[in-house]
Design a protein around this motif. Structure first.
Motif, PDB file in Angstrom:
ATOM      1  N   VAL A  40     -16.099  35.682 109.863  1.00 33.72           N
ATOM      2  CA  VAL A  40     -17.517  35.324 109.758  1.00 33.72           C
ATOM      3  C   VAL A  40     -17.711  34.096 108.881  1.00 33.72           C
ATOM      4  O   VAL A  40     -18.500  33.210 109.201  1.00 33.72           O
ATOM      5  CB  VAL A  40     -18.326  36.529 109.209  1.00 33.72           C
ATOM      6  N   THR A  41     -17.000  34.035 107.769  1.00 35.89           N
ATOM      7  CA  THR A  41     -17.178  32.907 106.858  1.00 35.89           C
ATOM      8  C   THR A  41     -16.414  31.676 107.315  1.00 35.89           C
ATOM      9  O   THR A  41     -16.651  30.587 106.802  1.00 35.89           O
ATOM     10  CB  THR A  41     -16.733  33.267 105.439  1.00 35.89           C
ATOM     11  N   GLY A  42     -15.521  31.839 108.253  1.00 30.87           N
ATOM     12  CA  GLY A  42     -14.769  30.691 108.763  1.00 30.87           C
ATOM     13  C   GLY A  42     -13.888  30.094 107.701  1.00 30.87           C
ATOM     14  O   GLY A  42     -13.137  30.782 107.038  1.00 30.87           O
ATOM     15  N   GLY A  43     -13.998  28.796 107.513  1.00 31.55           N
ATOM     16  CA  GLY A  43     -13.162  28.098 106.540  1.00 31.55           C
ATOM     17  C   GLY A  43     -13.702  28.183 105.135  1.00 31.55           C
ATOM     18  O   GLY A  43     -13.133  27.605 104.220  1.00 31.55           O
ATOM     19  N   GLY A  44     -14.816  28.874 104.946  1.00 32.81           N
ATOM     20  CA  GLY A  44     -15.405  28.967 103.615  1.00 32.81           C
ATOM     21  C   GLY A  44     -14.469  29.579 102.598  1.00 32.81           C
ATOM     22  O   GLY A  44     -14.382  29.129 101.466  1.00 32.81           O
ATOM     23  N   CYS A  49     -10.582  28.998  98.096  1.00 34.62           N
ATOM     24  CA  CYS A  49      -9.237  29.145  97.523  1.00 34.62           C
ATOM     25  C   CYS A  49      -8.664  27.794  97.134  1.00 34.62           C
ATOM     26  O   CYS A  49      -8.025  27.659  96.086  1.00 34.62           O
ATOM     27  CB  CYS A  49      -8.316  29.856  98.514  1.00 34.62           C
ATOM     28  N   GLU A  50      -8.888  26.792  97.959  1.00 36.74           N
ATOM     29  CA  GLU A  50      -8.365  25.451  97.643  1.00 36.74           C
ATOM     30  C   GLU A  50      -9.021  24.906  96.384  1.00 36.74           C
ATOM     31  O   GLU A  50      -8.362  24.287  95.547  1.00 36.74           O
ATOM     32  CB  GLU A  50      -8.594  24.526  98.834  1.00 36.74           C
ATOM     33  N   ARG A  51     -10.326  25.145  96.227  1.00 32.66           N
ATOM     34  CA  ARG A  51     -11.013  24.689  95.010  1.00 32.66           C
ATOM     35  C   ARG A  51     -10.485  25.413  93.775  1.00 32.66           C
ATOM     36  O   ARG A  51     -10.297  24.806  92.707  1.00 32.66           O
ATOM     37  CB  ARG A  51     -12.516  24.892  95.130  1.00 32.66           C
ATOM     38  N   LEU A  52     -10.236  26.721  93.905  1.00 29.54           N
ATOM     39  CA  LEU A  52      -9.699  27.477  92.778  1.00 29.54           C
ATOM     40  C   LEU A  52      -8.317  26.985  92.374  1.00 29.54           C
ATOM     41  O   LEU A  52      -8.015  26.833  91.190  1.00 29.54           O
ATOM     42  CB  LEU A  52      -9.656  28.961  93.114  1.00 29.54           C
ATOM     43  N   VAL A  53      -7.492  26.706  93.366  1.00 33.77           N
ATOM     44  CA  VAL A  53      -6.142  26.187  93.073  1.00 33.77           C
ATOM     45  C   VAL A  53      -6.236  24.840  92.400  1.00 33.77           C
ATOM     46  O   VAL A  53      -5.520  24.547  91.436  1.00 33.77           O
ATOM     47  CB  VAL A  53      -5.305  26.116  94.373  1.00 33.77           C
ATOM     48  N   ALA A  54      -7.134  23.994  92.888  1.00 33.32           N
ATOM     49  CA  ALA A  54      -7.311  22.663  92.281  1.00 33.32           C
ATOM     50  C   ALA A  54      -7.773  22.786  90.835  1.00 33.32           C
ATOM     51  O   ALA A  54      -7.315  22.031  89.969  1.00 33.32           O
ATOM     52  CB  ALA A  54      -8.307  21.865  93.103  1.00 33.32           C
ATOM     53  N   LEU A  55      -8.655  23.752  90.555  1.00 33.78           N
ATOM     54  CA  LEU A  55      -9.116  23.961  89.175  1.00 33.78           C
ATOM     55  C   LEU A  55      -7.983  24.430  88.272  1.00 33.78           C
ATOM     56  O   LEU A  55      -7.846  23.983  87.138  1.00 33.78           O
ATOM     57  CB  LEU A  55     -10.247  24.974  89.158  1.00 33.78           C
TER      58      LEU A  55
END
Length: 59
Positions: A40-44, A49-55
């Motif tokens: 339902v959320t698709g790539g959201g 997760c990518e933003r969390l890893v970057a942080l």
């Protein structure tokens, strides 16, 4: 005496089998809910997760 022990063992196994099926049902239910959420959320979720890893890496 032996017949009573055999009946108790059968009753125990029958009860245990039911609880195992319930546990597997709950596990399958959680997996299905997770798959529906990802669909339902698709790539959201992937973007989150990518933003969390970057942080974490950036910190």
């Amino acid at each position: 005496m032996r017949a009573a022990a055999g009946q108790s063992l059968k009753r125990f196994l029958r009860h245990r089998r039911g609880s195992i099926l319930a546990e597997y049902g709950l596990i399958i239910g959680v997996i299905v809910i997770a798959l529906i959420g990802v669909t339902v959320t698709g790539g959201g979720i992937v973007a989150l997760c990518e933003r969390l890893v970057a942080l974490v890496i950036g910190a």
